[in-house]
Design an enzyme around this catalytic site. Structure first.
Site, PDB file in Angstrom:
ATOM      1  CB  CYS B  79      -0.982  -0.021   1.165  1.00 34.61           C
ATOM      2  SG  CYS B  79      -2.294   1.202   0.995  1.00 34.61           S
ATOM      3  CG  HIS B 170      -3.233  -3.000   4.015  1.00 33.85           C
ATOM      4  ND1 HIS B 170      -2.108  -2.284   4.340  1.00 33.85           N
ATOM      5  CD2 HIS B 170      -4.110  -2.119   3.496  1.00 33.85           C
ATOM      6  CE1 HIS B 170      -2.299  -1.010   4.034  1.00 33.85           C
ATOM      7  NE2 HIS B 170      -3.501  -0.884   3.520  1.00 33.85           N
ATOM      8  CD  GLU B 172      -0.145  -4.803   6.233  1.00 31.82           C
ATOM      9  OE1 GLU B 172      -0.008  -5.482   5.186  1.00 31.82           O
ATOM     10  OE2 GLU B 172      -0.416  -3.583   6.215  1.00 31.82           O
TER      11      GLU B 172
END
Lengths: 293, 197
Positions: B79, B170, B172
């Site tokens: 991102c 994302h 994560e």
């Protein structure tokens, strides 16, 4: 494609971690904030210290101001709606504001009920003073928390109290046995399922920023030291003599909150910070943190 | 053990740390340029790209990050990190690091209320990947030699250019650590080939 999911709403706040969210009242201030490295701006009609000084009913900002700020910067724009004011919240959501603050800084529209925030596509941040309040707001669908502190005072003491309280209560909960949690839920007035989840994960399920009284770079670093995920700075920045310098200093102190030499350097010659108010001098009915439940 | 850094100036740092550790590698939160020397790979996390850029400039990270990439050690941008890596950004005269041969556009899916989750096919990594897009950029076009790894709704959302990996979502924020695994494998391969050269 699914919009407005918990992951998307909470994730937005995760991206703000380690950053500073600044109150601004016009496009020019928003640009200064962005340039200084703010991760988001809160578009307001008046900063909390002016709201406090003006008295009367404080409402959602003029949409024109919010729009101006949204057009001025590429970082996310937040705005405040009154506690329980469904229409102010829907209006700001319809305008495309990135995050709403159901905020005690404004005069509550409803003294009994907060917004059912899970019903909205836009994420919400809400204030809290303890774990019970934090868990109730999460139960209603808040995607981010912040301490209430005492806004517009330039006095950090209440933010410190609230941050320590929430974190101490989380630590206590995490070490409880499962059969003790229902009683804790009753004592805190907190939703049982939210407490179970916090115990399981060992932490709050959403990020928790510090807000309400941060007036210096050292204040911001203190809140990070106490476990805040980031900070909101309201009246402090644009009430100071040199807002651009002050804003940069707050951002750096938040990033490197344990680098004390650096904080000393960037605290030099910042000019007069806002004067500040002692909490005991504010009549209980004038304390913003008492709004909401 | 592979040592993977996460640029720790702002953003979703601890989630990347977790995903590196889940894959059995050592994670280092990078707050100062000197820390780059000891790393086998570096992740530029999600967050606010404007904020990260300010802090990169203020702490003298610009040149050290560029030389890190030029030394052949892998970098992975998610991102905001993808925006930092890109060689061109729509609407801007100058890129940030300018290392990865792609053109990106910021906030190209709209504001926060348009943020979304979607199922993706990611070449060589997953055919059922749940991706979280938050005020996400997308890759408008890729340069020669850059491979498109994933698309969403006709837009490129993940790509690899030599030892640079980037995605506009994302990884994560989910429990699925396959992309981090892929990146750590890139770091292993490059460590081996750098040692032999």
């Amino acid at each position: 494609m699914n919009t407005g999911t918990d992951r998307v709403k909470r994730g937005m706040a995760e991206m703000q971690k380690g950053g500073v969210i600044m109150d601004v009242v016009n496009a020019e201030q928003a640009k200064i904030a962005e340039e200084a490295g703010a991760v988001a701006v809160m578009a307001l009609e008046r900063v909390p210290s002016d709201i406090r000084a003006a008295g009367g009913v404080a409402r959602m900002a003029d949409p024109r101001i919010v729009e101006e700020v949204m057009n001025a910067v590429t970082i996310p724009v937040m705005a405040k709606a009154r506690i329980g004011h469904i229409v102010e919240a829907r209006v700001l959501e319809a305008m495309g504001v990135d995050y709403l603050d159901e905020s005690e800084v404004l005069t509550p529209a409803d003294e009994e009920y907060h917004l059912l925030k899970s019903e909205y596509t836009v994420p919400f941040v809400c204030g809290c003073r303890d774990l019970g309040e934090a868990a109730r707001r999460i139960g209603e669908g808040a995607s981010m928390l912040r301490t209430k502190g005492e806004p517009g005072t330039g006095n950090i003491v209440e933010a410190v109290r609230h941050m320590r309280k929430v974190n101490a209560q989380v630590r206590k909960l995490v070490h409880m046995n499962d059969d003790e949690i229902m009683t804790e839920a009753k004592l805190l007035g907190a939703p049982f399922e939210v407490l179970l989840q916090i115990k399981k994960e060992g932490k709050l399920p959403v990020v928790n920023f510090a807000a309400g009284g941060i007036a210096t770079p050292a204040d911001a670093a203190l809140m990070m030291e106490l476990g805040a995920d980031g900070v909101f700075v309201g009246s402090g920045i644009f009430k100071s003599d040199n807002p651009a310098k002050f804003a940069r200093a707050i951002v750096e102190a938040t990033t490197h909150y344990q680098d004390y030499k650096l904080i000393a350097e960037l605290s030099k010659e910042l000019g007069e910070p806002m004067k500040g108010i002692e909490i005991s001098k504010i009549a209980p009915e004038q304390r913003m943190q008492e709004r909401g439940w | 053990m592979m040592k993977i850094g996460v640029l720790g100036l702002q953003g979703a740092v601890r989630e990347h740390v977790r995903s590196i550790e889940e894959n059995g590698a050592e994670a280092v939160v990078v707050k100062w340029p000197e820390q780059l020397d000891e790393l086998d790979g570096l992740i530029l996390p999600g967050g606010e790209s404007t904020t990260m850029r300010r802090l990169i400039d203020r702490y003298g990270f610009m040149e050290p990050l560029r030389s890190f990439g030029e030394s052949g050690r892998p970098m992975f941008g998610t991102c905001a990190g993808l925006i930092l890596l890109a060689s061109d950004i729509v609407g801007y005269d100058q890129p940030h690091l300018g290392l990865m041969n792609i053109t990106v556009e910021r906030n190209s899916f709209g504001r926060q209320k348009e943020s979304f989750e979607a199922e993706l096919f990611i070449k060589d990594i997953a055919d059922d990947y749940n991706a979280v897009f938050i005020r996400a950029p997308h890759i408008v076009s890729v340069g020669v030699g850059t491979e498109v790894l994933a698309e969403c709704d006709g837009r490129i959302v993940a790509a690899r250019d030599r030892h640079y990996l980037g995605c506009s979502f994302h990884p994560e924020l989910t429990e699925d650590h396959r992309i981090a695994r892929y990146f750590i494998d890139m770091a292993k391969a490059s460590k081996a080939s750098l040692a032999n050269s």
